[in-house]
Design an enzyme around this catalytic site. Structure first.
Site, short mmCIF file in Angstrom:
data_model
loop_
_atom_site.label_atom_id
_atom_site.label_comp_id
_atom_site.label_asym_id
_atom_site.label_seq_id
_atom_site.Cartn_x
_atom_site.Cartn_y
_atom_site.Cartn_z
N SER A 145 1.03 -1.07 -0.04
CA SER A 145 0.04 0.14 0.27
C SER A 145 0.81 1.12 -0.17
CB SER A 145 -0.80 -0.15 1.50
OG SER A 145 -1.52 1.15 1.44
N TYR A 158 -3.75 -0.53 10.17
CA TYR A 158 -3.39 -0.71 8.67
C TYR A 158 -2.07 -0.35 8.25
CZ TYR A 158 -4.51 -0.75 3.50
OH TYR A 158 -4.45 -0.77 2.33
N1 NAP Z 1 -8.11 -0.07 -3.20
C1 NAP Z 1 -7.20 0.45 -2.75
O1 NAP Z 1 -7.15 1.75 -3.11
C2 NAP Z 1 -6.14 -0.22 -2.21
C3 NAP Z 1 -4.95 0.63 -1.92
C4 NAP Z 1 -3.68 -0.09 -1.55
C5 NAP Z 1 -3.88 -1.18 -1.24
N2 NAP Z 1 -4.85 -1.94 -1.23
C6 NAP Z 1 -5.17 -3.66 -0.80
O2 NAP Z 1 -5.46 -4.23 -1.98
C7 NAP Z 1 -6.17 -5.40 -1.33
C8 NAP Z 1 -7.34 -5.60 -2.15
O3 NAP Z 1 -8.23 -4.28 -1.89
P1 NAP Z 1 -9.62 -4.03 -2.48
O4 NAP Z 1 -9.60 -2.47 -2.75
O5 NAP Z 1 -9.62 -4.63 -3.79
O6 NAP Z 1 -10.69 -4.63 -1.67
P2 NAP Z 1 -12.05 -4.92 -1.82
O7 NAP Z 1 -12.79 -4.38 -3.21
O8 NAP Z 1 -12.82 -4.95 -0.65
O9 NAP Z 1 -11.66 -6.66 -2.00
C9 NAP Z 1 -11.40 -7.51 -1.16
C10 NAP Z 1 -11.33 -9.04 -1.54
O10 NAP Z 1 -10.78 -9.57 -0.43
C11 NAP Z 1 -11.81 -10.50 0.04
N3 NAP Z 1 -11.65 -10.61 1.47
C12 NAP Z 1 -11.74 -9.78 2.45
N4 NAP Z 1 -11.57 -10.28 3.73
C13 NAP Z 1 -11.26 -11.54 3.43
C14 NAP Z 1 -11.18 -12.52 4.53
N5 NAP Z 1 -11.14 -12.20 5.77
N6 NAP Z 1 -10.70 -13.71 3.94
C15 NAP Z 1 -10.66 -13.88 2.76
N7 NAP Z 1 -11.03 -13.17 1.77
C16 NAP Z 1 -11.20 -11.86 2.12
C17 NAP Z 1 -12.80 -10.20 -0.42
O11 NAP Z 1 -13.74 -11.20 -0.59
P3 NAP Z 1 -14.92 -11.62 0.68
O12 NAP Z 1 -15.43 -10.49 1.29
O13 NAP Z 1 -16.09 -12.53 0.07
O14 NAP Z 1 -14.13 -12.77 1.47
C18 NAP Z 1 -12.70 -9.76 -1.78
O15 NAP Z 1 -12.43 -10.65 -2.61
C19 NAP Z 1 -6.19 -5.31 0.22
O16 NAP Z 1 -4.99 -5.88 0.56
C20 NAP Z 1 -6.03 -3.70 0.45
O17 NAP Z 1 -5.35 -3.57 1.59
C21 NAP Z 1 -6.27 -1.55 -1.81
#
Ligand code: NAP
Length: 254
Positions: A145, A158
């Site tokens: 991140s 986080y």
């Molecule tokens: N979006 C951003 O701007 C951003 C920026 C930097 C880093 N990130 C990182 O990128 C990653 C993904 O983020 P995203 O924005 O794509 O999130 P998202 O849209 O909320 O998707 C999260 C994914 O992870 C799964 N998940 C969540 N909790 C889980 C658990 N306890 N066990 C198994 N699966 C789980 C969800 O499916 P279920 O809910 O069905 O489990 C979903 O498939 C994270 O590590 C986040 O910190 C995101």
């Protein structure tokens, strides 16, 4: 461009049912990999599986809560038995609990550290053990991140977890280089997903992100997918221990 192909490989993406994880799954699949998705909600996993389906491609799904750290080794063994082995591991599942640091409860702290850091280590260890034992190379891509390197207010657990991912990535890269296991991370900038929905639907914050990002837009999951293909493919065989920021220039700009 054969060195960018992933034919005859199998990639496991945690949290691969939507958002960044699904964007990465789509790109790895397009580059030739078979795909394994693990997330909690079965209906969304099935939807993702259907979207990824293509002739000659295998897609396995596992409904699993990654915060069950003690059960990860068993899950991993099951996946290896079903698929024949994982060549590419993408640790993407993650979440947060926001609030001023002085109000963060022990439960919230443990939730975030457990899911974003301890579960990632448990997955990496299971992957590393299997690869070392079977004398096969591998690629790990952790999702870091901007907060692996810098911070914003009200997100202390986080920031701590993602800072940990930066160091864990380097530590594993050094330990496992001799086994030809490359360990890198992608550091996404601000990406439009469900996780950031409260942010991009707030007009003021949306304007701040586009103004603060030199390339002038939010990232999307596909942007992460292309970077993941590179880090998963033979083209990046001499790259390990790196945090590859895909952030539209955010971290380079003051
Ligand atoms: N979006 C951003 O701007 C951003 C920026 C930097 C880093 N990130 C990182 O990128 C990653 C993904 O983020 P995203 O924005 O794509 O999130 P998202 O849209 O909320 O998707 C999260 C994914 O992870 C799964 N998940 C969540 N909790 C889980 C658990 N306890 N066990 C198994 N699966 C789980 C969800 O499916 P279920 O809910 O069905 O489990 C979903 O498939 C994270 O590590 C986040 O910190 C995101």
């Amino acid at each position: 461009m054969d060195k960018f192909r992933l034919d005859h490989t199998c990639a496991l993406i945690t949290g691969g049912s939507r958002g960044i994880g699904f964007g990465i799954a789509q790109a790895l699949a397009e580059a030739g990999a078979n795909i394994v998705l693990a997330a909690r909600q079965e209906d969304q996993l099935k939807q993702a599986q259907a979207q990824l389906a293509a002739p000659g491609r295998r897609v396995w799904i596992y409904s699993f809560d990654m915060s069950q750290v003690d059960a990860i080794a068993d899950l991993y063994s099951r996946i290896v038995a079903d698929t024949g082995g994982i060549d590419i591991l993408v640790n993407n599942a993650g979440g947060t609990r926001r609030g001023p640091a002085e109000t963060v409860s022990a439960a919230d702290w443990n939730f975030v550290i457990n899911l974003n850091l301890s579960a990632v280590f448990a997955m990496c260890r299971a992957f590393g053990q299997e690869r070392i034992q079977s004398r096969r190379s591998g690629k790990i891509i952790n999702i870091a991140s901007l907060m692996s390197d810098t911070v914003r207010e009200n997100n202390a657990p986080y920031a701590a977890s993602k800072g940990g991912i930066r160091q864990l990535t380097k530590a594993l890269a050094v330990d496992w280089a001799k086994y030809q296991i490359n360990v890198n991370a992608i550091g996404p900038g601000y990406i439009r997903t469900d996780l950031t929905q409260p942010l991009w639907s707030d007009a003021k914050f949306d304007q701040w992100v586009t103004g603060r990002t030199p390339l002038g837009r939010w990232g999307n999951p596909e942007d992460m997918g292309y970077a993941a293909v590179f880090l998963a493919a033979p083209a990046s065989d001499f790259i390990t221990g790196q945090i590859f920021y895909v952030d539209g220039g955010f971290l380079s700009s003051f």
